[in-house]
Design a protein around this motif. Sequence first.
Motif, short mmCIF file in Angstrom:
data_model
loop_
_atom_site.label_atom_id
_atom_site.label_comp_id
_atom_site.label_asym_id
_atom_site.label_seq_id
_atom_site.Cartn_x
_atom_site.Cartn_y
_atom_site.Cartn_z
N ASN A 18 0.88 -1.38 0.01
CA ASN A 18 0.14 0.19 0.01
C ASN A 18 0.84 1.35 -0.14
O ASN A 18 1.66 1.46 1.01
N LEU A 19 0.78 2.05 -1.15
CA LEU A 19 1.90 2.95 -1.25
C LEU A 19 1.45 4.25 -0.21
O LEU A 19 2.36 5.20 -0.08
N ASP A 20 0.01 4.42 0.11
CA ASP A 20 -0.35 5.41 0.99
C ASP A 20 0.53 5.17 2.56
O ASP A 20 0.76 6.01 3.13
N THR A 21 0.47 3.60 2.71
CA THR A 21 0.52 3.65 4.35
C THR A 21 2.00 3.03 4.49
O THR A 21 2.43 2.61 5.56
#
Length: 87
Positions: A78-81
């Motif tokens: 997950n590139l956001d988290t």
Amino acid sequence: MAARKDICEYQLHDFIFGRSFLEQEFYPDRYLVFGHTPTREIHKMLGEPPTDDIIFHKSKIAIDCGCCYKGGRLGCLNLDTLEMFYI
């Protein structure tokens, strides 16, 4: 060290068949996420035991965990988290 290019100067072929040099920093203010080279091989190049997990190394993230090989797995990030999942 190769000269830096703007992201728009790369061709699709560069992304599909290119190999990221582990010690070269292409964009110091961004992460370069790449695959196509199984992380077990990258671990070997770093002098580490070969494992099939996502690698964070300098400003690079290697995500090819070798799911097409016996014992490999699919790595998802997950590139956001930056949370990692494995199948």
